[in-house]
Scaffold this motif. Structure first.
Motif, PDB file in Angstrom:
ATOM      1  N   THR A 129       0.818  -1.215   0.000  1.00  0.00           N
ATOM      2  CA  THR A 129       0.000   0.000   0.000  1.00  0.00           C
ATOM      3  C   THR A 129       0.850   1.263   0.000  1.00  0.00           C
ATOM      4  O   THR A 129       0.669   2.152  -0.829  1.00  0.00           O
ATOM      5  N   ALA A 130       1.788   1.347   0.933  1.00  0.00           N
ATOM      6  CA  ALA A 130       2.609   2.551   1.025  1.00  0.00           C
ATOM      7  C   ALA A 130       3.514   2.695  -0.194  1.00  0.00           C
ATOM      8  O   ALA A 130       3.800   3.810  -0.644  1.00  0.00           O
ATOM      9  N   GLY A 131       3.961   1.572  -0.742  1.00  0.00           N
ATOM     10  CA  GLY A 131       4.770   1.612  -1.962  1.00  0.00           C
ATOM     11  C   GLY A 131       3.990   2.215  -3.116  1.00  0.00           C
ATOM     12  O   GLY A 131       4.556   2.935  -3.954  1.00  0.00           O
ATOM     13  N   ALA A 132       2.694   1.922  -3.166  1.00  0.00           N
ATOM     14  CA  ALA A 132       1.850   2.493  -4.211  1.00  0.00           C
ATOM     15  C   ALA A 132       1.742   4.008  -4.045  1.00  0.00           C
ATOM     16  O   ALA A 132       1.752   4.758  -5.027  1.00  0.00           O
ATOM     17  N   VAL A 133       1.660   4.467  -2.797  1.00  0.00           N
ATOM     18  CA  VAL A 133       1.616   5.911  -2.537  1.00  0.00           C
ATOM     19  C   VAL A 133       2.901   6.572  -3.015  1.00  0.00           C
ATOM     20  O   VAL A 133       2.876   7.617  -3.676  1.00  0.00           O
ATOM     21  N   HIS A 134       4.023   5.969  -2.685  1.00  0.00           N
ATOM     22  CA  HIS A 134       5.324   6.514  -3.108  1.00  0.00           C
ATOM     23  C   HIS A 134       5.447   6.545  -4.622  1.00  0.00           C
ATOM     24  O   HIS A 134       5.958   7.506  -5.206  1.00  0.00           O
ATOM     25  N   MET A 135       4.978   5.483  -5.286  1.00  0.00           N
ATOM     26  CA  MET A 135       5.044   5.419  -6.743  1.00  0.00           C
ATOM     27  C   MET A 135       4.220   6.539  -7.363  1.00  0.00           C
ATOM     28  O   MET A 135       4.658   7.206  -8.323  1.00  0.00           O
ATOM     29  N   VAL A 136       3.013   6.755  -6.836  1.00  0.00           N
ATOM     30  CA  VAL A 136       2.146   7.816  -7.356  1.00  0.00           C
ATOM     31  C   VAL A 136       2.805   9.179  -7.152  1.00  0.00           C
ATOM     32  O   VAL A 136       2.750  10.055  -8.029  1.00  0.00           O
ATOM     33  N   LYS A 137       3.451   9.350  -6.029  1.00  0.00           N
ATOM     34  CA  LYS A 137       4.123  10.619  -5.751  1.00  0.00           C
ATOM     35  C   LYS A 137       5.224  10.895  -6.771  1.00  0.00           C
ATOM     36  O   LYS A 137       5.415  12.036  -7.219  1.00  0.00           O
ATOM     37  N   GLU A 138       5.965   9.861  -7.130  1.00  0.00           N
ATOM     38  CA  GLU A 138       7.094  10.023  -8.037  1.00  0.00           C
ATOM     39  C   GLU A 138       6.668  10.084  -9.501  1.00  0.00           C
ATOM     40  O   GLU A 138       7.458  10.478 -10.366  1.00  0.00           O
ATOM     41  N   SER A 139       5.431   9.717  -9.792  1.00  0.00           N
ATOM     42  CA  SER A 139       4.955   9.686 -11.180  1.00  0.00           C
ATOM     43  C   SER A 139       4.627  11.088 -11.698  1.00  0.00           C
ATOM     44  O   SER A 139       4.203  11.967 -10.942  1.00  0.00           O
ATOM     45  N   ASP A 140       4.818  11.282 -12.991  1.00  0.00           N
ATOM     46  CA  ASP A 140       4.429  12.536 -13.639  1.00  0.00           C
ATOM     47  C   ASP A 140       2.945  12.553 -13.997  1.00  0.00           C
ATOM     48  O   ASP A 140       2.395  13.603 -14.363  1.00  0.00           O
ATOM     49  N   ASN A 141       2.310  11.392 -13.902  1.00  0.00           N
ATOM     50  CA  ASN A 141       0.893  11.260 -14.248  1.00  0.00           C
ATOM     51  C   ASN A 141       0.046  11.621 -13.036  1.00  0.00           C
ATOM     52  O   ASN A 141      -0.021  10.876 -12.062  1.00  0.00           O
ATOM     53  N   GLU A 142      -0.612  12.744 -13.083  1.00  0.00           N
ATOM     54  CA  GLU A 142      -1.402  13.214 -11.940  1.00  0.00           C
ATOM     55  C   GLU A 142      -2.829  12.683 -11.946  1.00  0.00           C
ATOM     56  O   GLU A 142      -3.647  13.081 -11.111  1.00  0.00           O
ATOM     57  N   THR A 143      -3.143  11.766 -12.879  1.00  0.00           N
ATOM     58  CA  THR A 143      -4.481  11.175 -12.916  1.00  0.00           C
ATOM     59  C   THR A 143      -4.517   9.805 -12.248  1.00  0.00           C
ATOM     60  O   THR A 143      -5.558   9.157 -12.230  1.00  0.00           O
ATOM     61  N   ILE A 144      -3.390   9.336 -11.721  1.00  0.00           N
ATOM     62  CA  ILE A 144      -3.376   8.046 -11.047  1.00  0.00           C
ATOM     63  C   ILE A 144      -3.460   8.266  -9.530  1.00  0.00           C
ATOM     64  O   ILE A 144      -3.099   9.330  -9.022  1.00  0.00           O
ATOM     65  N   ALA A 145      -3.955   7.256  -8.844  1.00  0.00           N
ATOM     66  CA  ALA A 145      -4.137   7.347  -7.400  1.00  0.00           C
ATOM     67  C   ALA A 145      -3.738   6.024  -6.751  1.00  0.00           C
ATOM     68  O   ALA A 145      -3.465   5.030  -7.438  1.00  0.00           O
ATOM     69  N   SER A 146      -3.719   6.000  -5.448  1.00  0.00           N
ATOM     70  CA  SER A 146      -3.363   4.799  -4.694  1.00  0.00           C
ATOM     71  C   SER A 146      -4.333   4.623  -3.534  1.00  0.00           C
ATOM     72  O   SER A 146      -5.039   5.558  -3.145  1.00  0.00           O
ATOM     73  N   ILE A 147      -4.331   3.420  -2.988  1.00  0.00           N
ATOM     74  CA  ILE A 147      -5.124   3.137  -1.795  1.00  0.00           C
ATOM     75  C   ILE A 147      -4.170   2.722  -0.687  1.00  0.00           C
ATOM     76  O   ILE A 147      -3.372   1.798  -0.850  1.00  0.00           O
ATOM     77  N   ALA A 148      -4.248   3.424   0.421  1.00  0.00           N
ATOM     78  CA  ALA A 148      -3.409   3.147   1.590  1.00  0.00           C
ATOM     79  C   ALA A 148      -4.020   3.856   2.785  1.00  0.00           C
ATOM     80  O   ALA A 148      -5.080   4.482   2.676  1.00  0.00           O
ATOM     81  N   GLY A 149      -3.338   3.771   3.917  1.00  0.00           N
ATOM     82  CA  GLY A 149      -3.803   4.485   5.089  1.00  0.00           C
ATOM     83  C   GLY A 149      -3.542   5.972   4.960  1.00  0.00           C
ATOM     84  O   GLY A 149      -2.578   6.400   4.322  1.00  0.00           O
ATOM     85  N   SER A 150      -4.388   6.759   5.588  1.00  0.00           N
ATOM     86  CA  SER A 150      -4.199   8.211   5.530  1.00  0.00           C
ATOM     87  C   SER A 150      -2.882   8.624   6.172  1.00  0.00           C
ATOM     88  O   SER A 150      -2.330   9.679   5.853  1.00  0.00           O
ATOM     89  N   HIS A 151      -2.366   7.781   7.079  1.00  0.00           N
ATOM     90  CA  HIS A 151      -1.061   8.073   7.683  1.00  0.00           C
ATOM     91  C   HIS A 151       0.044   8.034   6.633  1.00  0.00           C
ATOM     92  O   HIS A 151       1.029   8.772   6.735  1.00  0.00           O
ATOM     93  N   ALA A 152      -0.122   7.194   5.594  1.00  0.00           N
ATOM     94  CA  ALA A 152       0.861   7.146   4.508  1.00  0.00           C
ATOM     95  C   ALA A 152       0.782   8.417   3.662  1.00  0.00           C
ATOM     96  O   ALA A 152       1.807   8.942   3.206  1.00  0.00           O
ATOM     97  N   ALA A 153      -0.430   8.923   3.453  1.00  0.00           N
ATOM     98  CA  ALA A 153      -0.596  10.174   2.709  1.00  0.00           C
ATOM     99  C   ALA A 153       0.103  11.317   3.440  1.00  0.00           C
ATOM    100  O   ALA A 153       0.792  12.149   2.825  1.00  0.00           O
ATOM    101  N   GLU A 154      -0.042  11.349   4.755  1.00  0.00           N
ATOM    102  CA  GLU A 154       0.610  12.396   5.544  1.00  0.00           C
ATOM    103  C   GLU A 154       2.122  12.254   5.485  1.00  0.00           C
ATOM    104  O   GLU A 154       2.851  13.245   5.345  1.00  0.00           O
ATOM    105  N   LEU A 155       2.618  11.012   5.569  1.00  0.00           N
ATOM    106  CA  LEU A 155       4.056  10.767   5.546  1.00  0.00           C
ATOM    107  C   LEU A 155       4.689  11.243   4.246  1.00  0.00           C
ATOM    108  O   LEU A 155       5.783  11.827   4.251  1.00  0.00           O
ATOM    109  N   TYR A 156       4.003  11.015   3.126  1.00  0.00           N
ATOM    110  CA  TYR A 156       4.565  11.356   1.822  1.00  0.00           C
ATOM    111  C   TYR A 156       4.070  12.703   1.281  1.00  0.00           C
ATOM    112  O   TYR A 156       4.375  13.067   0.147  1.00  0.00           O
TER     113      TYR A 156
END
Length: 288
Positions: A129-156
């Motif tokens: 889950t958190a890896g997906a958040v990190h991948m989305v953060k590093e991507s240039d594509n702003e139309t993709i999303a991830s599913i994880a805990g909100s704590h991961a969103a805050e961390l990244y």
């Protein structure tokens, strides 16, 4: 103290590590796969590992518990982690702009009802889950999303499109904390075992009768295929212990005689299931 987990910083497993450590100082080390995680324990790279073994929505996590069948390691603690899945993007974006969603297969399954409302969004599996958040953060594509805990969103430093998208708002994962074989033989509140029988007629019934004879309460029973023996099965069993150690030892002696293989996976105190007071069942997922 060093605790290993599968995934990267911000995964739910890191919450289990923190819960186990409590007030003790510790470091947490992430591994890409559960196999690498288990190997790290066996090779003394870490002192403990946190393995998710069961989820209240999707059931047993067989890819982890199957790894433990024949290993000389022991569970020393049970930890419950409340799973609050959120839909997370790199920048604020409306749901109709999302084209793809990434997450761990278990998380995707646990959000099936929510995701099924949006057939135009492609659902894709990711290692954690958190890896997906990190991948989305590093991507240039702003139309993709991830599913994880909100704590991961805050961390990244990510944006939460929607919180609490799990099919079951009481979604919880049970973790077991494993270490290498302990020398002590202390009987705690719960004991986990893996057993293989000779698969003769009534063999499972005979095993269950042994527990009944010695007044031992079964909390959990699950069958799993035995590798290299098609359509043969072993059994993961959780039992509830009392203070009668001799009773347990007698049952174990009989079980050893009546089964072809038995592995005590650990004895530990029961974990604390999270409080759910005030949690409201999702009846409608429509985003406004």
């Amino acid at each position: 103290m060093k605790i290993g987990y599968q995934g990267v910083a911000g995964s739910y497993s890191t919450l289990a590590c923190a819960a186990y450590a409590g007030n003790e100082e510790y470091t947490a080390e992430g591994y890409m796969t559960f196999k690498l995680l288990v190997d790290a324990l066996l090779n003394d790279e870490v002192d403990y590992i946190a393995l998710p073994v069961e989820n209240s929505t999707s059931g047993p996590i067989t890819r982890t518990i199957d790894l433990m069948k024949y290993l000389d390691v022991k569970a020393v603690k049970e930890v419950y982690v409340k799973i609050d899945h959120a839909l997370i993007s790199k920048k604020p974006v409306t749901l109709d702009k999302v084209t793809e969603v990434y997450s761990h297969p278990e998380a995707l399954e646990q959000c099936y009802t929510y995701l099924s409302q949006y057939p135009d969004i492609k659902v894709k599996e990711y290692s954690d889950t958190a890896g997906a958040v990190h991948m989305v953060k590093e991507s240039d594509n702003e139309t993709i999303a991830s599913i994880a805990g909100s704590h991961a969103a805050e961390l990244y430093g990510m944006y939460v499109i929607r919180e609490n998208i799990s099919d079951n708002p009481l979604n919880t994962t049970r973790f077991l904390i494993f270490t290498k074989k302990l020398s002590e033989k202390v009987l705690h509140e719960k004991t986990s075992l893996y057993i293989e029988s000779d698969h003769s007629t009534g063999s499972l019934s005979d095993i269950l009768d042994i527990f009944k004879t010695y007044n031992i309460n079964l909390l959990y029973l699950m069958s799993r295929p035995i590798q290299n023996k098609p359509f043969s099965y072993g059994f993961f069993i959780d039992i509830e212990n009392d203070v009668d150690r001799p009773n347990f030892d007698k049952a174990l002696t009989v079980l050893t005689k009546e089964t072809s293989y038995i592995n005590i996976l650990g004895s530990y105190d029961k974990g604390q299931i999270p409080e759910y007071e005030g949690v409201i069942q999702n009846e409608e997922y429509t985003d406004r």
